[in-house]
Motif scaffolding. Structure first.
Motif, PDB file in Angstrom:
ATOM      1  N   ASP A  68      39.110  53.817  45.757  1.00 38.84           N
ATOM      2  CA  ASP A  68      38.093  52.985  45.111  1.00 38.84           C
ATOM      3  C   ASP A  68      38.675  51.637  44.702  1.00 38.84           C
ATOM      4  O   ASP A  68      38.095  50.585  44.960  1.00 38.84           O
ATOM      5  CB  ASP A  68      37.538  53.704  43.866  1.00 38.84           C
ATOM      6  CG  ASP A  68      36.693  54.903  44.259  1.00 38.84           C
ATOM      7  OD1 ASP A  68      36.369  55.027  45.460  1.00 38.84           O
ATOM      8  OD2 ASP A  68      36.374  55.707  43.369  1.00 38.84           O
ATOM      9  N   GLU A  69      39.806  51.689  44.059  1.00 37.46           N
ATOM     10  CA  GLU A  69      40.425  50.452  43.597  1.00 37.46           C
ATOM     11  C   GLU A  69      40.804  49.552  44.771  1.00 37.46           C
ATOM     12  O   GLU A  69      40.668  48.333  44.715  1.00 37.46           O
ATOM     13  CB  GLU A  69      41.663  50.769  42.749  1.00 37.46           C
ATOM     14  CG  GLU A  69      41.286  51.389  41.407  1.00 37.46           C
ATOM     15  CD  GLU A  69      42.481  52.006  40.697  1.00 37.46           C
ATOM     16  OE1 GLU A  69      42.316  52.506  39.576  1.00 37.46           O
ATOM     17  OE2 GLU A  69      43.595  51.979  41.272  1.00 37.46           O
ATOM     18  N   PHE A  70      41.272  50.210  45.802  1.00 36.65           N
ATOM     19  CA  PHE A  70      41.662  49.483  46.998  1.00 36.65           C
ATOM     20  C   PHE A  70      40.480  48.683  47.555  1.00 36.65           C
ATOM     21  O   PHE A  70      40.569  47.466  47.751  1.00 36.65           O
ATOM     22  CB  PHE A  70      42.162  50.495  48.030  1.00 36.65           C
ATOM     23  CG  PHE A  70      42.533  49.910  49.344  1.00 36.65           C
ATOM     24  CD1 PHE A  70      43.793  49.347  49.543  1.00 36.65           C
ATOM     25  CD2 PHE A  70      41.635  49.908  50.402  1.00 36.65           C
ATOM     26  CE1 PHE A  70      44.132  48.811  50.769  1.00 36.65           C
ATOM     27  CE2 PHE A  70      41.981  49.369  51.631  1.00 36.65           C
ATOM     28  CZ  PHE A  70      43.231  48.817  51.809  1.00 36.65           C
ATOM     29  N   PHE A  71      39.374  49.366  47.761  1.00 36.12           N
ATOM     30  CA  PHE A  71      38.220  48.670  48.342  1.00 36.12           C
ATOM     31  C   PHE A  71      37.660  47.612  47.396  1.00 36.12           C
ATOM     32  O   PHE A  71      37.211  46.560  47.817  1.00 36.12           O
ATOM     33  CB  PHE A  71      37.141  49.675  48.758  1.00 36.12           C
ATOM     34  CG  PHE A  71      37.533  50.447  49.990  1.00 36.12           C
ATOM     35  CD1 PHE A  71      37.750  49.770  51.186  1.00 36.12           C
ATOM     36  CD2 PHE A  71      37.697  51.823  49.957  1.00 36.12           C
ATOM     37  CE1 PHE A  71      38.122  50.462  52.330  1.00 36.12           C
ATOM     38  CE2 PHE A  71      38.071  52.514  51.094  1.00 36.12           C
ATOM     39  CZ  PHE A  71      38.288  51.843  52.279  1.00 36.12           C
ATOM     40  N   GLU A  72      37.724  47.918  46.138  1.00 33.77           N
ATOM     41  CA  GLU A  72      37.234  46.959  45.161  1.00 33.77           C
ATOM     42  C   GLU A  72      38.027  45.655  45.260  1.00 33.77           C
ATOM     43  O   GLU A  72      37.458  44.558  45.330  1.00 33.77           O
ATOM     44  CB  GLU A  72      37.372  47.568  43.762  1.00 33.77           C
ATOM     45  CG  GLU A  72      36.546  46.844  42.708  1.00 33.77           C
ATOM     46  CD  GLU A  72      36.678  47.539  41.346  1.00 33.77           C
ATOM     47  OE1 GLU A  72      36.214  46.986  40.357  1.00 33.77           O
ATOM     48  OE2 GLU A  72      37.297  48.636  41.308  1.00 33.77           O
ATOM     49  N   GLU A  73      39.319  45.777  45.295  1.00 27.50           N
ATOM     50  CA  GLU A  73      40.157  44.585  45.362  1.00 27.50           C
ATOM     51  C   GLU A  73      39.936  43.817  46.649  1.00 27.50           C
ATOM     52  O   GLU A  73      39.809  42.591  46.646  1.00 27.50           O
ATOM     53  CB  GLU A  73      41.637  44.974  45.247  1.00 27.50           C
ATOM     54  CG  GLU A  73      42.016  45.419  43.844  1.00 27.50           C
ATOM     55  CD  GLU A  73      43.499  45.231  43.610  1.00 27.50           C
ATOM     56  OE1 GLU A  73      43.988  44.085  43.773  1.00 27.50           O
ATOM     57  OE2 GLU A  73      44.188  46.231  43.303  1.00 27.50           O
TER      58      GLU A  73
END
Lengths: 202, 202, 202, 202
Positions: A68-73
DNA sequence: AATGAATGAGACTTCATTCAT
DNA sequence: TATGAATGAAGTCTCATTCAT
């Protein structure tokens, strides 16, 4: 369950996940014990087992969180730019310039290990495959759009270049994780130039 | 110790190492037990411990074996060609075309895991660092020679390109290990073209 | 079996026993391994098991050896003197003055451990009981004779004093074995004086 | 930790120690297994290892316990009497008259074995040396005081006689442990008379 | 709801003894 | 006869998970 309670639960889960990440990163998934996580998170063992079914579930949740964090960034960065070249370039520079904090380093490390671990867990593999394709799609789409609007060469296959994009980063980041002397930043700059020059319609 | 006895010992060691590789590959280093290796190798536990000090020593020996075989193969290929372009190209094609047998796949898998594992073992890390630099040097040397004899562009830094060479393969092979659908071969071909075109003098 | 062969066997047995004594002394009976003894004695494992039925049998044989040597030394000393007082005094001084070489120290140490070990082995206990009574009898006899010929007081019980004689030595030697600082020699001198004065007719 | 919990822990520790004492006494330290202690104590293995770091730590704790109880009993007896002669005499009779219950016998046995075992463990040896000197000091002090107040002869060295006091008991108790037929009580009575008569100012 | 004591299966490793050469 | 490689039972210790309080 009331809202407040639910929120508390989420906080607790997060506390556990953050601690687990550090424990898994510093000792490895197998070597890290639930007691390590209890100590590090200050959440009691009973509570942890109320929050997560098993040690492995924590591992899996960590993967979701990482993803999730990856895609968000990634999306945050892409949204700031309009041209394909800018988008790609900014990913090289903004997201992957190697100025990683320890949280991010731990995330990468644990994620790489989990990926190999998941080799033996069909269910986890499916989730990772989805994420892989999604990650691929993001870059593929950027390239496709660049091709369509004439920015990038039509002769290149967007999917293949997207794969190359990630293959490079996977290899480089893993090497950086293991070998602190690895000249990661220098490489990223060079690879950016090569990669974009290759794609670009001069 | 007589020659025959010593040879027998080497055979036994090999038997254990090959079995251990399969066990580590199929279950992971931590999850694989000595009993698994005993069963798989048909070498008794006592004998294994005569041959190796500990489970971890088997792991380390496996790394040596992998490394030796790795360099042997690489050097064999390089010896067959003379120009830098041929050498690089043949590495892409002959060694890394992805037609890996299960032994090689297992070796890669176990090696990647060991590399992450070694993050927490200073001593192992040193050995891996040496191997990394040696691997780097081989490609770096091919490129340098190509630059010197005018085959490759003088503007490029041999070391950086050597790092890029391996970063790509590390990432691609790891991805291939985890995701069978990953179009490894197609990627390798493309990367070869891009890589060599970039380096080549026109 | 020919004489020469038998002699060789005895030599081998002795070699093993001497080595076992050192191993048992330096590591303890349980912690010392057959491999230790093999290494120390340069007698192969197969041969050791031809010579002795088991590790425990070596232990027992060591006890016999110790006992034999013990009585031999004692009797040698006693034979040199005629009066009870001289005999007792010389035992204190000649045999037990504490100038023990390492072989003797090891013998004592191993013997004390074996004695406690034998607590759980009925058969060994019987053998030790015999030896104990024999040891007792020797001193008892010296005292009795001293009483009969008027050298020593008639009011004293020879057996009880013989027991006291050995109780002191057992305690003192064991303490000396464990605590190098223990003033063994000084104590022996004092005990000799007290012991003999107590028994002597004025 | 709350008081109740701490108390529970102490109880558990005691349960384990008492069981371990019996196991060590009946089989010997090495031969007694953790499973034996688990069975005997009805405390699970996991709990035992929460309470004690290792089997050896149990052994060491047993030594502390033995030592504490030893000094407590000795001091209790000495506190009841005033003159040196009474004190010494009462130690012979009250503490060491040999009417030992099985707990005390086991304690002695295990303690003797531990003492020999500690020969190879420098750290344990230090602790035992301290205890030895403390034990010595107690008797030495009684004798010194007796000498100073004219009860006992000035010509005798308190330390030497204190050593003799314990050497006798060590030897006698060890013999009693191994050989049930050993006339321990009779010997103690006689030794008391001899010992005190020797010291006393007629 | 929260805790952490208790559990015991299962891991790694050792070593007395056997037996094929 | 002499050897030492092979065996595998048995040891110590760990740790994910449960459950009574």
């Amino acid at each position: 369950m009331s809202f407040a309670k639910n929120e508390h639960k989420q906080e607790q889960r997060n506390k556990v996940l953050i601690s687990a990440l550090e424990c898994f990163a510093s000792k490895g998934y197998d070597a890290a014990t639930m007691d390590d996580i209890v100590l590090h998170s200050s959440v009691s063992k009973g509570s942890i087992y109320k929050l997560f079914k098993s040690k492995e579930e924590i591992y899996i949740e960590l993967m979701y969180k990482y993803t999730d964090e990856f895609f968000e960034e990634i999306n945050l960065i892409l949204a700031k730019y309009t041209t394909a070249r800018e988008k790609l370039s900014s990913l090289f520079i903004e997201y992957l310039n190697g100025q990683f904090d320890s949280y991010k380093l731990n995330s990468f490390l644990v994620h790489f290990e989990l990926q190999l671990y998941s080799t033996r867990k069909e269910q986890m593999l499916k989730l990772l495959e989805e994420r892989r394709l999604k990650r691929l799609g993001i870059i593929s789409k950027v390239i496709s759009e660049g091709i369509q609007n004439g920015e990038l060469k039509q002769t290149h296959d967007a999917d293949v270049y997207a794969e190359m994009f990630w293959a490079f980063f996977d290899g480089a980041i893993e090497t950086k994780l293991v070998f602190p002397n690895f000249p990661y930043e220098k490489l990223v700059i060079e690879q950016r130039d090569v990669f974009i020059k290759n794609l670009a319609n001069n």
